[in-house]
Write a protein that holds these residues in place. Structure first.
Motif, PDB file in Angstrom:
ATOM      1  N   GLN A  68      55.320  95.016  48.069  1.00 43.98           N
ATOM      2  CA  GLN A  68      56.604  94.342  47.889  1.00 43.98           C
ATOM      3  C   GLN A  68      56.549  92.911  48.433  1.00 43.98           C
ATOM      4  N   ILE A  69      55.897  92.707  49.574  1.00 42.64           N
ATOM      5  CA  ILE A  69      55.760  91.361  50.141  1.00 42.64           C
ATOM      6  C   ILE A  69      55.005  90.460  49.177  1.00 42.64           C
ATOM      7  N   ASP A  70      53.918  90.969  48.600  1.00 42.27           N
ATOM      8  CA  ASP A  70      53.138  90.184  47.640  1.00 42.27           C
ATOM      9  C   ASP A  70      53.965  89.810  46.415  1.00 42.27           C
ATOM     10  N   LEU A  71      54.726  90.762  45.906  1.00 43.06           N
ATOM     11  CA  LEU A  71      55.535  90.493  44.717  1.00 43.06           C
ATOM     12  C   LEU A  71      56.661  89.505  45.021  1.00 43.06           C
ATOM     13  N   PHE A  72      57.315  89.665  46.163  1.00 43.97           N
ATOM     14  CA  PHE A  72      58.410  88.775  46.535  1.00 43.97           C
ATOM     15  C   PHE A  72      57.903  87.346  46.729  1.00 43.97           C
ATOM     16  N   GLU A  73      56.690  87.217  47.242  1.00 37.05           N
ATOM     17  CA  GLU A  73      56.132  85.895  47.511  1.00 37.05           C
ATOM     18  C   GLU A  73      55.891  85.099  46.226  1.00 37.05           C
ATOM     19  N   LEU A  74      55.754  85.787  45.105  1.00 38.28           N
ATOM     20  CA  LEU A  74      55.532  85.079  43.845  1.00 38.28           C
ATOM     21  C   LEU A  74      56.684  84.141  43.508  1.00 38.28           C
ATOM     22  N   SER A  75      57.917  84.542  43.844  1.00 35.07           N
ATOM     23  CA  SER A  75      59.077  83.693  43.558  1.00 35.07           C
ATOM     24  C   SER A  75      59.648  83.041  44.815  1.00 35.07           C
ATOM     25  N   HIS A  76      59.220  83.499  45.994  1.00 39.02           N
ATOM     26  CA  HIS A  76      59.698  82.944  47.255  1.00 39.02           C
ATOM     27  C   HIS A  76      58.495  82.648  48.156  1.00 39.02           C
ATOM     28  N   PRO A  77      57.684  81.641  47.824  1.00 39.97           N
ATOM     29  CA  PRO A  77      56.484  81.360  48.629  1.00 39.97           C
ATOM     30  C   PRO A  77      56.851  81.070  50.086  1.00 39.97           C
ATOM     31  N   PHE A  78      55.977  81.492  51.002  1.00 43.13           N
ATOM     32  CA  PHE A  78      56.257  81.362  52.428  1.00 43.13           C
ATOM     33  C   PHE A  78      55.805  79.989  52.926  1.00 43.13           C
ATOM     34  N   VAL A  79      56.390  78.946  52.398  1.00 48.53           N
ATOM     35  CA  VAL A  79      56.021  77.591  52.786  1.00 48.53           C
ATOM     36  C   VAL A  79      56.486  77.338  54.223  1.00 48.53           C
ATOM     37  N   GLY A  80      55.557  76.844  55.060  1.00 49.54           N
ATOM     38  CA  GLY A  80      55.882  76.599  56.458  1.00 49.54           C
ATOM     39  C   GLY A  80      55.423  77.712  57.375  1.00 49.54           C
ATOM     40  N   TRP A  81      54.912  78.781  56.804  1.00 49.50           N
ATOM     41  CA  TRP A  81      54.403  79.921  57.578  1.00 49.50           C
ATOM     42  C   TRP A  81      53.050  80.342  57.007  1.00 49.50           C
ATOM     43  N   THR A  82      52.217  80.907  57.859  1.00 50.53           N
ATOM     44  CA  THR A  82      51.004  81.572  57.392  1.00 50.53           C
ATOM     45  C   THR A  82      51.169  83.067  57.635  1.00 50.53           C
ATOM     46  N   PHE A  83      50.474  83.864  56.853  1.00 49.35           N
ATOM     47  CA  PHE A  83      50.595  85.310  56.975  1.00 49.35           C
ATOM     48  C   PHE A  83      49.244  85.944  56.675  1.00 49.35           C
ATOM     49  N   ASP A  84      48.629  86.485  57.719  1.00 52.92           N
ATOM     50  CA  ASP A  84      47.327  87.125  57.596  1.00 52.92           C
ATOM     51  C   ASP A  84      47.549  88.609  57.293  1.00 52.92           C
ATOM     52  N   LYS A  85      47.457  88.971  56.038  1.00 51.72           N
ATOM     53  CA  LYS A  85      47.745  90.353  55.618  1.00 51.72           C
ATOM     54  C   LYS A  85      46.737  91.342  56.217  1.00 51.72           C
ATOM     55  N   THR A  86      45.473  90.930  56.313  1.00 50.73           N
ATOM     56  CA  THR A  86      44.443  91.830  56.838  1.00 50.73           C
ATOM     57  C   THR A  86      44.714  92.176  58.293  1.00 50.73           C
ATOM     58  N   GLU A  87      44.991  91.156  59.102  1.00 52.97           N
ATOM     59  CA  GLU A  87      45.258  91.392  60.521  1.00 52.97           C
ATOM     60  C   GLU A  87      46.553  92.183  60.703  1.00 52.97           C
ATOM     61  N   THR A  88      47.551  91.877  59.903  1.00 46.24           N
ATOM     62  CA  THR A  88      48.830  92.582  60.007  1.00 46.24           C
ATOM     63  C   THR A  88      48.646  94.062  59.682  1.00 46.24           C
ATOM     64  N   ARG A  89      47.869  94.340  58.656  1.00 45.34           N
ATOM     65  CA  ARG A  89      47.622  95.731  58.275  1.00 45.34           C
ATOM     66  C   ARG A  89      46.869  96.463  59.390  1.00 45.34           C
ATOM     67  N   LYS A  90      45.929  95.804  60.049  1.00 40.81           N
ATOM     68  CA  LYS A  90      45.209  96.423  61.157  1.00 40.81           C
ATOM     69  C   LYS A  90      46.173  96.804  62.274  1.00 40.81           C
ATOM     70  N   GLN A  91      47.088  95.909  62.590  1.00 46.58           N
ATOM     71  CA  GLN A  91      48.051  96.177  63.654  1.00 46.58           C
ATOM     72  C   GLN A  91      48.997  97.316  63.272  1.00 46.58           C
ATOM     73  N   ALA A  92      49.432  97.330  62.019  1.00 43.88           N
ATOM     74  CA  ALA A  92      50.315  98.405  61.562  1.00 43.88           C
ATOM     75  C   ALA A  92      49.598  99.750  61.614  1.00 43.88           C
ATOM     76  N   ASP A  93      48.346  99.784  61.152  1.00 45.10           N
ATOM     77  CA  ASP A  93      47.574 101.028  61.182  1.00 45.10           C
ATOM     78  C   ASP A  93      47.341 101.485  62.621  1.00 45.10           C
ATOM     79  N   ALA A  94      47.060 100.523  63.529  1.00 45.02           N
ATOM     80  CA  ALA A  94      46.842 100.873  64.930  1.00 45.02           C
ATOM     81  C   ALA A  94      48.109 101.447  65.546  1.00 45.02           C
ATOM     82  N   TYR A  95      49.244 100.877  65.210  1.00 45.85           N
ATOM     83  CA  TYR A  95      50.517 101.388  65.723  1.00 45.85           C
ATOM     84  C   TYR A  95      50.734 102.837  65.280  1.00 45.85           C
TER      85      TYR A  95
END
Length: 291
Positions: A68-95
């Motif tokens: 959903q984040i990937d799809l939403f970003e197509l029309s609402h790019p996250f300009v001004g922010w960076t987002f590391d999906k790989t690291e975020t997924r690691k943290q979510a899985d660890a949690y």
């Protein structure tokens, strides 16, 4: 995997119908070292009914959130922010591995923390602030899901808001009566919530913010319980919106260009009363009758 030290950042929300100054307020608050404002991303609300109350999440559940984040970003790019999906997924899985009883709200918090602000990764932040106009219609549900959350609602004069929406090339309809009804719906919902939850609701007027940015953001900081002495309007803008328009349908491209060009503009008090000249007498009468 250890989570960042600021794992318990309190989550708060900015609400208000589109073209009311929610983005301006986000930009100002993000200059505060204690505040980590987020890009407009609606994944938390998108899955709220489905995931809130769950205590066990499968890998496919996390896949859905990231899709959903990937799809939403197509029309609402996250300009001004960076987002590391790989690291975020690691943290979510660890949690999920480390907690036999999981929380959807905490999963969202993990994702939110990984939207890093360009120019300041907000390592000393105390609060997360998520802005989305659609939240205005779901404040009771968000409040129930995030019990400690506070809501900052921004209200703009109905005529000025309707003029802005009428002049915005990317919105669905420039029809005055249609936008007047939307303005009324959004703000009645917000004020009804505010009347019932006075301790967690603060309403600002856009016109006051435009005329006195420091005075109004001081109110917000006091409401959020953070240092209110910082003059935010004098600090540099963090979300530099100079970005090449991505490949997207023309409708969304116009939206992108309008929204992100506006981010680089200072708060402009001179346009507060533009509706008096740019709406017809009949349009003003329609706005007033409905709103």
């Amino acid at each position: 995997m250890a989570l960042p030290a600021n794992k318990n950042l309190k989550l708060n929300f900015i609400t208000g119908i589109g073209r009311s100054g929610t983005t301006v307020l986000t930009q100002l608050l993000n200059r505060h070292p204690a505040v980590h404002c987020l890009p407009e991303a609606n994944f938390m609300l998108f899955f709220l009914y489905h995931f809130d109350g769950k205590t066990s999440f499968a890998a496919t559940d996390i896949d859905l959130i990231f899709e959903q984040i990937d799809l939403f970003e197509l029309s609402h790019p996250f300009v001004g922010w960076t987002f590391d999906k790989t690291e975020t997924r690691k943290q979510a899985d660890a949690y999920l591995r480390e907690n036999t009883t999981a929380s959807y709200t905490e999963l969202c918090r993990i994702i939110y923390r990984n939207f890093k602000v360009v120019g300041d990764e907000k390592t000393n932040a105390e609060l997360l602030v998520d802005k989305n106009p659609s939240y205005t219609l779901f404040m009771p549900q968000l409040s129930e899901a995030v019990s400690q959350a506070k809501f900052i609602h921004i209200l703009r004069d109905h005529r000025a808001n309707i003029l802005s929406r009428k002049q915005s090339v990317y919105l669905e309809s420039p029809h005055v009566a249609y936008n007047a009804i939307r303005w009324l719906l959004f703000n009645k919902k917000a004020m009804r919530f505010g009347a019932r939850h006075k301790d967690k609701f603060l309403s600002l007027r856009y016109e006051d913010l435009a005329r006195d940015a420091d005075g109004e953001t001081e109110k917000v900081c006091r409401f959020l319980g953070i240092d209110a002495s910082i003059k935010l309007s004098s600090l540099p803008v963090l979300q530099n919106a100079e970005a090449e328009s991505p490949i997207m349908p023309e409708k969304f491209k116009k939206r992108f260009e309008k929204k992100y060009s506006d981010l680089n503009k200072p708060v402009n008090a001179s346009r507060i009363d533009s509706w008096k000249e740019q709406l017809s007498t009949e349009e003003i009468a329609t706005c007033d009758a409905i709103c």
